[in-house]
Design a protein around this motif. Structure first.
Motif, PDB file in Angstrom:
ATOM      1  N   MET A  77       0.842  -1.199   0.000  1.00  0.00           N
ATOM      2  CA  MET A  77       0.000   0.000   0.000  1.00  0.00           C
ATOM      3  C   MET A  77       0.876   1.247   0.000  1.00  0.00           C
ATOM      4  O   MET A  77       0.594   2.226  -0.684  1.00  0.00           O
ATOM      5  CB  MET A  77      -0.903   0.019   1.247  1.00  0.00           C
ATOM      6  CG  MET A  77      -1.930  -1.084   1.286  1.00  0.00           C
ATOM      7  SD  MET A  77      -3.118  -0.992  -0.054  1.00  0.00           S
ATOM      8  CE  MET A  77      -4.403  -0.037   0.724  1.00  0.00           C
ATOM      9  N   GLY A  78       1.949   1.188   0.787  1.00  0.00           N
ATOM     10  CA  GLY A  78       2.863   2.328   0.833  1.00  0.00           C
ATOM     11  C   GLY A  78       3.512   2.558  -0.513  1.00  0.00           C
ATOM     12  O   GLY A  78       3.584   3.687  -1.012  1.00  0.00           O
ATOM     13  N   ALA A  79       3.974   1.465  -1.117  1.00  0.00           N
ATOM     14  CA  ALA A  79       4.619   1.589  -2.428  1.00  0.00           C
ATOM     15  C   ALA A  79       3.631   2.120  -3.464  1.00  0.00           C
ATOM     16  O   ALA A  79       4.003   2.859  -4.376  1.00  0.00           O
ATOM     17  CB  ALA A  79       5.167   0.234  -2.867  1.00  0.00           C
ATOM     18  N   ASP A  80       2.364   1.751  -3.311  1.00  0.00           N
ATOM     19  CA  ASP A  80       1.338   2.229  -4.244  1.00  0.00           C
ATOM     20  C   ASP A  80       0.978   3.689  -3.996  1.00  0.00           C
ATOM     21  O   ASP A  80       0.169   4.266  -4.724  1.00  0.00           O
ATOM     22  CB  ASP A  80       0.071   1.380  -4.133  1.00  0.00           C
ATOM     23  CG  ASP A  80       0.226   0.016  -4.801  1.00  0.00           C
ATOM     24  OD1 ASP A  80       1.169  -0.130  -5.607  1.00  0.00           O
ATOM     25  OD2 ASP A  80      -0.575  -0.883  -4.523  1.00  0.00           O
ATOM     26  N   GLY A  81       1.534   4.275  -2.955  1.00  0.00           N
ATOM     27  CA  GLY A  81       1.352   5.708  -2.763  1.00  0.00           C
ATOM     28  C   GLY A  81       0.371   6.111  -1.673  1.00  0.00           C
ATOM     29  O   GLY A  81       0.026   7.281  -1.556  1.00  0.00           O
ATOM     30  N   VAL A  82      -0.104   5.146  -0.875  1.00  0.00           N
ATOM     31  CA  VAL A  82      -1.075   5.508   0.163  1.00  0.00           C
ATOM     32  C   VAL A  82      -0.409   6.321   1.262  1.00  0.00           C
ATOM     33  O   VAL A  82       0.636   5.955   1.788  1.00  0.00           O
ATOM     34  CB  VAL A  82      -1.710   4.243   0.781  1.00  0.00           C
ATOM     35  CG1 VAL A  82      -2.554   4.605   2.001  1.00  0.00           C
ATOM     36  CG2 VAL A  82      -2.548   3.531  -0.257  1.00  0.00           C
ATOM     37  N   VAL A  83      -1.008   7.448   1.574  1.00  0.00           N
ATOM     38  CA  VAL A  83      -0.539   8.318   2.653  1.00  0.00           C
ATOM     39  C   VAL A  83      -1.641   8.331   3.712  1.00  0.00           C
ATOM     40  O   VAL A  83      -2.829   8.373   3.390  1.00  0.00           O
ATOM     41  CB  VAL A  83      -0.273   9.741   2.113  1.00  0.00           C
ATOM     42  CG1 VAL A  83       0.012  10.705   3.251  1.00  0.00           C
ATOM     43  CG2 VAL A  83       0.872   9.724   1.105  1.00  0.00           C
ATOM     44  N   TRP A  84      -1.220   8.281   4.983  1.00  0.00           N
ATOM     45  CA  TRP A  84      -2.233   8.302   6.059  1.00  0.00           C
ATOM     46  C   TRP A  84      -2.780   9.711   6.244  1.00  0.00           C
ATOM     47  O   TRP A  84      -2.034  10.633   6.557  1.00  0.00           O
ATOM     48  CB  TRP A  84      -1.630   7.786   7.363  1.00  0.00           C
ATOM     49  CG  TRP A  84      -1.284   6.326   7.333  1.00  0.00           C
ATOM     50  CD1 TRP A  84      -0.070   5.774   7.618  1.00  0.00           C
ATOM     51  CD2 TRP A  84      -2.153   5.242   7.025  1.00  0.00           C
ATOM     52  NE1 TRP A  84      -0.140   4.402   7.488  1.00  0.00           N
ATOM     53  CE2 TRP A  84      -1.404   4.042   7.116  1.00  0.00           C
ATOM     54  CE3 TRP A  84      -3.499   5.136   6.650  1.00  0.00           C
ATOM     55  CZ2 TRP A  84      -1.945   2.775   6.866  1.00  0.00           C
ATOM     56  CZ3 TRP A  84      -4.030   3.874   6.394  1.00  0.00           C
ATOM     57  CH2 TRP A  84      -3.271   2.723   6.510  1.00  0.00           C
ATOM     58  N   THR A  85      -4.062   9.816   6.003  1.00  0.00           N
ATOM     59  CA  THR A  85      -4.772  11.075   6.216  1.00  0.00           C
ATOM     60  C   THR A  85      -5.965  10.757   7.106  1.00  0.00           C
ATOM     61  O   THR A  85      -6.212   9.587   7.433  1.00  0.00           O
ATOM     62  CB  THR A  85      -5.304  11.639   4.891  1.00  0.00           C
ATOM     63  OG1 THR A  85      -6.242  10.697   4.349  1.00  0.00           O
ATOM     64  CG2 THR A  85      -4.176  11.870   3.889  1.00  0.00           C
ATOM     65  N   LEU A  86      -6.703  11.778   7.432  1.00  0.00           N
ATOM     66  CA  LEU A  86      -7.918  11.560   8.222  1.00  0.00           C
ATOM     67  C   LEU A  86      -8.801  10.519   7.514  1.00  0.00           C
ATOM     68  O   LEU A  86      -9.353   9.612   8.127  1.00  0.00           O
ATOM     69  CB  LEU A  86      -8.653  12.889   8.356  1.00  0.00           C
ATOM     70  CG  LEU A  86      -9.721  12.980   9.445  1.00  0.00           C
ATOM     71  CD1 LEU A  86      -9.129  12.660  10.810  1.00  0.00           C
ATOM     72  CD2 LEU A  86     -10.330  14.371   9.442  1.00  0.00           C
ATOM     73  N   GLU A  87      -8.877  10.641   6.201  1.00  0.00           N
ATOM     74  CA  GLU A  87      -9.765   9.754   5.449  1.00  0.00           C
ATOM     75  C   GLU A  87      -9.236   8.324   5.404  1.00  0.00           C
ATOM     76  O   GLU A  87      -9.965   7.372   5.678  1.00  0.00           O
ATOM     77  CB  GLU A  87      -9.937  10.296   4.023  1.00  0.00           C
ATOM     78  CG  GLU A  87     -10.930   9.471   3.217  1.00  0.00           C
ATOM     79  CD  GLU A  87     -11.059   9.947   1.783  1.00  0.00           C
ATOM     80  OE1 GLU A  87     -10.117  10.581   1.275  1.00  0.00           O
ATOM     81  OE2 GLU A  87     -12.108   9.671   1.179  1.00  0.00           O
TER      82      GLU A  87
ATOM     83  N   GLU B 393       4.968  11.306 -10.525  1.00  0.00           N
ATOM     84  CA  GLU B 393       4.893  10.275  -9.487  1.00  0.00           C
ATOM     85  C   GLU B 393       6.284  10.069  -8.875  1.00  0.00           C
ATOM     86  O   GLU B 393       7.302  10.223  -9.560  1.00  0.00           O
ATOM     87  CB  GLU B 393       4.392   8.955 -10.079  1.00  0.00           C
ATOM     88  CG  GLU B 393       2.923   8.988 -10.461  1.00  0.00           C
ATOM     89  CD  GLU B 393       2.481   7.747 -11.230  1.00  0.00           C
ATOM     90  OE1 GLU B 393       1.271   7.531 -11.313  1.00  0.00           O
ATOM     91  OE2 GLU B 393       3.339   7.005 -11.748  1.00  0.00           O
ATOM     92  N   ASP B 394       6.321   9.668  -7.591  1.00  0.00           N
ATOM     93  CA  ASP B 394       7.638   9.529  -6.957  1.00  0.00           C
ATOM     94  C   ASP B 394       8.291   8.189  -7.310  1.00  0.00           C
ATOM     95  O   ASP B 394       7.662   7.282  -7.848  1.00  0.00           O
ATOM     96  CB  ASP B 394       7.559   9.759  -5.448  1.00  0.00           C
ATOM     97  CG  ASP B 394       6.755   8.697  -4.733  1.00  0.00           C
ATOM     98  OD1 ASP B 394       6.611   7.585  -5.257  1.00  0.00           O
ATOM     99  OD2 ASP B 394       6.279   8.988  -3.622  1.00  0.00           O
ATOM    100  N   ALA B 395       9.579   8.104  -6.994  1.00  0.00           N
ATOM    101  CA  ALA B 395      10.390   6.947  -7.397  1.00  0.00           C
ATOM    102  C   ALA B 395       9.876   5.642  -6.783  1.00  0.00           C
ATOM    103  O   ALA B 395       9.952   4.577  -7.393  1.00  0.00           O
ATOM    104  CB  ALA B 395      11.839   7.182  -7.004  1.00  0.00           C
ATOM    105  N   MET B 396       9.344   5.742  -5.573  1.00  0.00           N
ATOM    106  CA  MET B 396       8.868   4.539  -4.888  1.00  0.00           C
ATOM    107  C   MET B 396       7.679   3.920  -5.634  1.00  0.00           C
ATOM    108  O   MET B 396       7.599   2.703  -5.828  1.00  0.00           O
ATOM    109  CB  MET B 396       8.456   4.924  -3.464  1.00  0.00           C
ATOM    110  CG  MET B 396       8.240   3.763  -2.532  1.00  0.00           C
ATOM    111  SD  MET B 396       7.875   4.437  -0.884  1.00  0.00           S
ATOM    112  CE  MET B 396       7.613   2.925   0.018  1.00  0.00           C
ATOM    113  N   LEU B 397       6.757   4.788  -6.065  1.00  0.00           N
ATOM    114  CA  LEU B 397       5.591   4.293  -6.810  1.00  0.00           C
ATOM    115  C   LEU B 397       6.020   3.737  -8.172  1.00  0.00           C
ATOM    116  O   LEU B 397       5.547   2.687  -8.611  1.00  0.00           O
ATOM    117  CB  LEU B 397       4.568   5.423  -6.976  1.00  0.00           C
ATOM    118  CG  LEU B 397       3.325   5.109  -7.827  1.00  0.00           C
ATOM    119  CD1 LEU B 397       2.620   3.861  -7.320  1.00  0.00           C
ATOM    120  CD2 LEU B 397       2.356   6.289  -7.816  1.00  0.00           C
TER     121      LEU B 397
END
Lengths: 233, 418
Positions: A77-87, B393-397
């Protein structure tokens, strides 16, 4: 509490409707957090335990605490770009498995939106710049993210599932190999259904999976779940 | 007891005789082409039919090298051998008969396929999945005989090796040239991923070399993503001449090593010429193609509109909004396998669902993707839902997208060949 009241009166002044998305009562959240504290530390000097520490969780990329060994699902999920937000935090703590398949977080989730809001209000205090974190997301969140019990009870047509699964098998291998793309064989039916609904509803981010799930009906998701649950047994 | 025994023996004899009789009545599927379309449909019909259908695959290569991922070999990201697959499991595990020969004729009235080696193979249903061939004369100065000096390298295999050796032999600071094809063609981002991978190779071994693309198209697939990536990874190396600057007027001189672009001679030290494309020869030979050179199909099941006993898969078909790709062919093959099994054995037929995703590599570990789902309408296979990677998009993605593409390659090749 003061913050909450201030936010509430501002929204009244602006004529905004009070929404479930408003951040909650941090004192009540601190009490609720006692359950989380079995695994997660937060506050000055917090370190990783069974789960990663939660200082600065808002704005942090999923799976990004150095030296903490995440589940494959959460790291992905992190690699896919998920950032922890309120949502995203709200969705995750409502039902962790719906948002991150095979997460190691053994927590059934908080059904009550107020409970979630209160816990998140508490955690927000331990972020680097709490003032920069909005009291609420700019767009209203759904009251709660969930799959209706009657949908979870649908008994899938396994033969139809076998046909539909051929689309999945272009990427997900029947052998259960999982290099680069997760293994989805022998997955508990409910977890499978929750994950696919989360993709279809756009709460789980992955463009290919959202594209595939977007045109599957409830019966079709159940059929796929029935097929994959027993594949390779 | 004796009576009983004789009755029992008689029954046994009948049972033993039965398979031969059923064997003759078994419906026969013949598949021309063992790539992403043909390999997949042969595997699914043989396997899901559990022996109810006699499946013959006519494919001239005993070892098949995928065209998809051949660019990664050019960039040094994959080995040549990692692109090779055989049909051992289709034959051994699923009972497919592999005729290692080229199909050269289809007699639709007699329902017979003939091969270059003279074999005649009868069918009840035929799948034609031959991929592409090139439109003769579409790049003035170039014919297939020039493919040694200026490879197309657009069908995988030895041509790709040849291209890599030519790039590696370029003089220091030399020029690599590509003639890009007009629409429609196999793998829309393919030529530009190829440029990216050749740039990767040159950046490491010949960093002052230049790349020239001559392109008849106004715009191309994933253009913003490629241009951003080229700027970042290979600044100053790549020049593209589009139709506004004469990219539509090209002549090549393979022996002299020259491109003539809108009348201006450009010296190239190595080159790749990707001509205009049409359905593989056998589709035209079978009388299935339209004036544009592609095979019109029924969007619901990939049947030829000219002959319902023939299904056409992949690049050779005129497939509406779907791009010509290995993923598309594999997706269509599964819809077709379900429909063919239904027709030949009476099994359940489900609604068509098609999808495609194309991953492209801009630099090692800098992956992007584009994809869509499709459904049949009365007119065509129509796009339902689509997505594309974003610039910035960043390098990780990007790395995750690249790793996902490796997983896809493992998945689709297992889905075709295992």
């Amino acid at each position: 509490m003061r913050l909450f009241l201030a936010a509430f009166s501002i929204s009244l002044l602006l004529g905004l409707e009070a929404q479930a998305s408003e951040i909650g009562d941090r004192e009540r959240g601190e009490q609720l957090f006692e359950v989380c504290a079995h695994c997660h530390e937060v506050g000055p000097g917090a370190v990783d335990g069974i789960g990663p520490h939660l200082n600065g969780i808002f704005g942090r990329r999923a799976g990004s605490v150095e030296d903490y060994e995440y589940s494959e699902g959460l790291a992905r999920m992190g690699a896919d770009g998920v950032v922890w937000t309120l949502e995203t935090l709200d969705i995750y703590i409502e039902n962790p498995r719906a948002f991150v398949s095979r997460t190691r977080m053994a927590f059934p989730g908080l059904d009550d939106p107020q409970d979630r809001a209160d816990v998140l209000a508490y955690l927000r205090d331990f972020s680097d710049n709490p003032r920069d974190i909005p009291e609420a997301e700019p767009t209203a969140r759904p009251e709660r993210y969930a799959v209706a019990p009657e949908v979870l009870e649908i008994v899938g047509d396994r033969e139809y599932g076998a046909y539909l699964s051929s689309e999945c098998r272009t990427c997900h291998q029947e052998s259960g190999a999982s290099e680069g793309i997760p293994d989805i064989t022998q997955w508990p039916t409910e977890h499978f259904v929750l994950a696919m609904h989360a993709y279809r509803d756009g709460v789980r981010p992955h463009p290919v999976m959202q594209m595939i799930a977007s045109r599957l009906g409830d019966e079709e998701i159940a059929a796929l779940a029935a097929y994959f649950a027993t594949l390779g047994e | 007891m004796l009576m009983n025994r004789r009755v029992f023996l008689g029954a046994t004899a009948l049972v033993l005789a039965a398979p031969a009789a059923i064997g003759q009545a078994k419906p026969r599927l013949v598949v021309i082409g063992g790539g992403a379309g043909g390999g997949t449909v042969a595997r699914y019909v043989a396997r899901d039919g559990q022996g109810a259908v006699d499946v013959t695959l006519v494919e001239p290569n005993a070892i098949y090298h995928t065209c998809f991922f051949s660019n990664l070999y050019l960039g040094g990201v994959r080995s040549y051998d990692s692109l090779a697959h055989n049909y051992d499991r289709l034959v051994g595990d699923h009972g497919v008969r592999h005729v290692v020969d080229r199909a050269v004729g289809v007699d639709r009235d007699a329902r017979v396929v003939t091969t270059a080696g003279g074999e005649r193979i009868e069918y009840d249903h035929l799948v034609v999945s031959p991929g592409i061939d090139f439109v003769e004369g579409s790049v003035p100065g170039w014919t297939l005989d020039d493919a040694e000096m200026m490879p197309h390298a657009y069908k995988g295999g030895e041509q790709v090796r040849r291209l890599k050796s030519l790039v590696e032999a370029m003089p220091e600071g030399g020029v690599f040239g590509m003639v890009a094809p007009p629409n429609p063609y196999r793998c829309p981002p393919g030529p530009y991923e190829r440029i990216s991978m050749i740039a990767t190779l040159l950046k490491a071994k010949n960093p002052t070399a230049k790349i020239l693309i001559v392109d008849p198209k106004e715009k191309y697939s994933k253009q913003a993503l490629f241009e951003e990536g080229w700027q970042r990874h290979y600044p100053g190396m790549i020049t593209r001449i589009g139709p506004d600057f004469g990219g539509g007027s090209i002549e090549v001189r393979p022996a002299a090593g020259e491109f003539v672009v809108d009348g201006v001679v450009e010296k190239v030290d190595a080159a790749c010429v990707i001509p205009a494309q049409r359905a593989g020869d056998i589709a035209a030979q079978a009388g299935l193609t339209n004036d544009a050179g592609w095979v019109p199909i029924d969007p619901a099941n990939m049947r030829s509109l000219a002959d319902t006993a023939i299904t056409v898969l992949g690049d050779a078909s005129q497939q509406g909004d779907m791009p010509k790709s290995g993923f598309s062919a594999n997706s269509q093959a599964k819809v077709a396998a379900n429909a063919i099994l239904g027709e030949l054995t009476g099994s359940r037929v489900f609604p068509a669902k098609y999808s495609n995703t194309c991953w492209s590599l801009i630099a090692p570990e800098d992956g992007v993707k584009v994809g869509a789902s499709y459904e049949p309408t009365p007119e065509k296979i129509a796009s339902v839902h689509s997505f594309i990677s974003e610039t910035g998009e960043d390098a990780m993605l990007r790395k995750a997208t690249f790793e996902e593409s490796l997983g896809w390659y493992a998945g689709i090749t297992a889905d075709i060949f295992s």
